[in-house]
Design an enzyme around this catalytic site. Structure first.
Site, PDB file in Angstrom:
ATOM      1  CG  ASP A  30       2.181  -2.100   3.478  1.00 22.25           C
ATOM      2  OD1 ASP A  30       1.666  -1.780   4.571  1.00 22.25           O
ATOM      3  OD2 ASP A  30       2.342  -1.290   2.555  1.00 22.25           O
ATOM      4  CE1 TYR A  31      -1.613  -4.167   6.974  1.00 24.58           C
ATOM      5  CE2 TYR A  31      -1.833  -6.533   7.267  1.00 24.58           C
ATOM      6  CZ  TYR A  31      -2.396  -5.308   6.936  1.00 24.58           C
ATOM      7  OH  TYR A  31      -3.722  -5.240   6.577  1.00 24.58           O
ATOM      8  CG  PHE A  41      -1.337  -1.467   1.524  1.00 23.74           C
ATOM      9  CD1 PHE A  41      -1.999  -2.224   0.579  1.00 23.74           C
ATOM     10  CD2 PHE A  41      -1.007  -2.053   2.740  1.00 23.74           C
ATOM     11  CE1 PHE A  41      -2.351  -3.536   0.832  1.00 23.74           C
ATOM     12  CE2 PHE A  41      -1.354  -3.362   3.011  1.00 23.74           C
ATOM     13  CZ  PHE A  41      -2.027  -4.115   2.061  1.00 23.74           C
ATOM     14  CG  ASP A  57       3.627  -3.183  12.568  1.00 25.72           C
ATOM     15  OD1 ASP A  57       2.813  -2.307  12.184  1.00 25.72           O
ATOM     16  OD2 ASP A  57       3.278  -4.251  13.087  1.00 25.72           O
ATOM     17  CG  ASP A  70       2.776   4.518   3.375  1.00 26.02           C
ATOM     18  OD1 ASP A  70       3.821   4.055   2.889  1.00 26.02           O
ATOM     19  OD2 ASP A  70       2.463   4.350   4.567  1.00 26.02           O
TER      20      ASP A  70
END
Length: 338
Positions: A311-312, A235, A316, A237
């Protein structure tokens, strides 16, 4: 072009952003170690800290919660030297996106059905300022745009889907990619597109994270049992590319790095901005491939390792190591798409 194809096209033609193989391998090794230590399950990510699983919401209400949270999940960066948008909730102070989600959960505790489109589509600016109040003097950036988005998506959900995002999920028939297409078609605020070298490219940050968050919320079961979840990209960003630069997986030209260090405000759709986002998406695909190779060489299963988990993990990592990454510049854009 769909996001994966667009990412490859952008990476092949980028002039100011380069994907560095050594850095890709470095991230892949770190992620493989996390998989080996069983630290990369869906239960391990920070998003779990704010899921409203203790509020008695039904399955459909939880889906509505995810939808509205992801509809207003954009633009949380703070200019250097200014206080961050912050919310203290359940004894913990959070900033940015996690602060916004904490404010939503706080509102539920206060008896406000902020997850219900019939409710939030009619809230005034004053109502929402109270709901999203900060513990500092800073409010969320683009506040008026968030109000507009809540009214637009809430009204459409009520008018066309009987006020339930679960009906959108049913229409997707177990396909994450179909869900992405439906949401992007029905709700324009999710339509994250750009023009690059004469081609229309789909970046689709928020609509893909919506599908991923549904997948995570339901632990890949029931409404989140998507058969094609591995086909989503990361995602794109501003924080995940920052982490990639920190690890050396992305490298910026001297000219671009100079602009970032001077905190230049880019416009959504600027060539450099599209290159940063597109190259980070493609780099994640390479990270997934390399991580799979490492895990197989260790005799371990790939453990469902996909771009979502990459991504996560990187998001994180940036949150947990914010001070460590402070000297790594990130691109700044004010828009509703990320």
């Amino acid at each position: 072009m769909d996001p994966r194809e667009a990412a490859s096209f952008i990476a092949d033609n980028a002039r100011d952003v380069t994907i560095v193989d050594e850095g890709v391998k470095k991230i892949a090794k770190v992620i493989a170690e996390a998989v080996k230590e069983e630290k990369l399950s869906l239960e391990s990510f920070k998003q779990n800290e704010v899921l409203p699983l203790d509020k008695g919401l039904t399955t459909e209400e939880l889906a509505n919660w995810v939808f509205i949270v992801d509809a207003i999940n954009f633009s949380f960066w703070t200019p250097d030297g200014l206080p961050k948008y912050s919310v203290k909730y359940n004894g913990k102070t959070r900033t940015g996106y996690l602060a916004m989600v904490s404010a939503v959960n706080r509102a539920i505790d206060e008896g406000k059905k902020i997850y219900d489109p019939k409710y939030y589509s009619k809230l005034t600016v004053g109502d929402l300022k109270k709901i999203f109040r900060s513990d500092t003097e800073s409010e969320m950036p683009l506040f008026e745009e968030r109000v507009k988005v809540m009214h637009e998506v809430g009204s459409k959900l009520v008018e066309k889907f009987d006020g339930s995002f679960a009906n959108v999920l049913r229409k997707a028939e177990g396909s994450a990619l179909k869900l992405v297409d439906i949401v992007a078609s029905e709700f324009p605020c999710f339509r994250d597109l750009a023009a690059y070298d004469g081609k229309e490219v789909k970046i689709y940050k928020r609509v893909q994270i919506l599908a991923a968050d549904i997948w995570m919320l339901y632990r890949a079961d029931g409404p989140g049992a998507f058969v094609d979840i591995d086909k989503l990209t990361i995602f794109a960003d501003y924080r995940v590319p920052q982490a990639m630069v920190y690890f050396g997986a992305l490298k910026y030209s001297d000219d671009l790095m100079d602009k970032l260090k001077k905190e230049m405000l880019f416009q959504n759709g600027d060539r450099e901005e599209v290159e940063i986002r597109g190259c980070s998406m493609h780099a994640a695909e390479l990270i997934v491939e390399e991580t799979h190779k490492i895990l197989k060489s260790w005799g371990l299963p790939v453990a469902g390792l996909n771009s979502i988990k990459v991504d996560y993990f990187l998001w994180d990592y940036r949150v947990t190591n914010a001070e460590q990454l402070n000297d790594t510049p990130y691109h700044r854009v004010r828009c509703i798409y990320y």
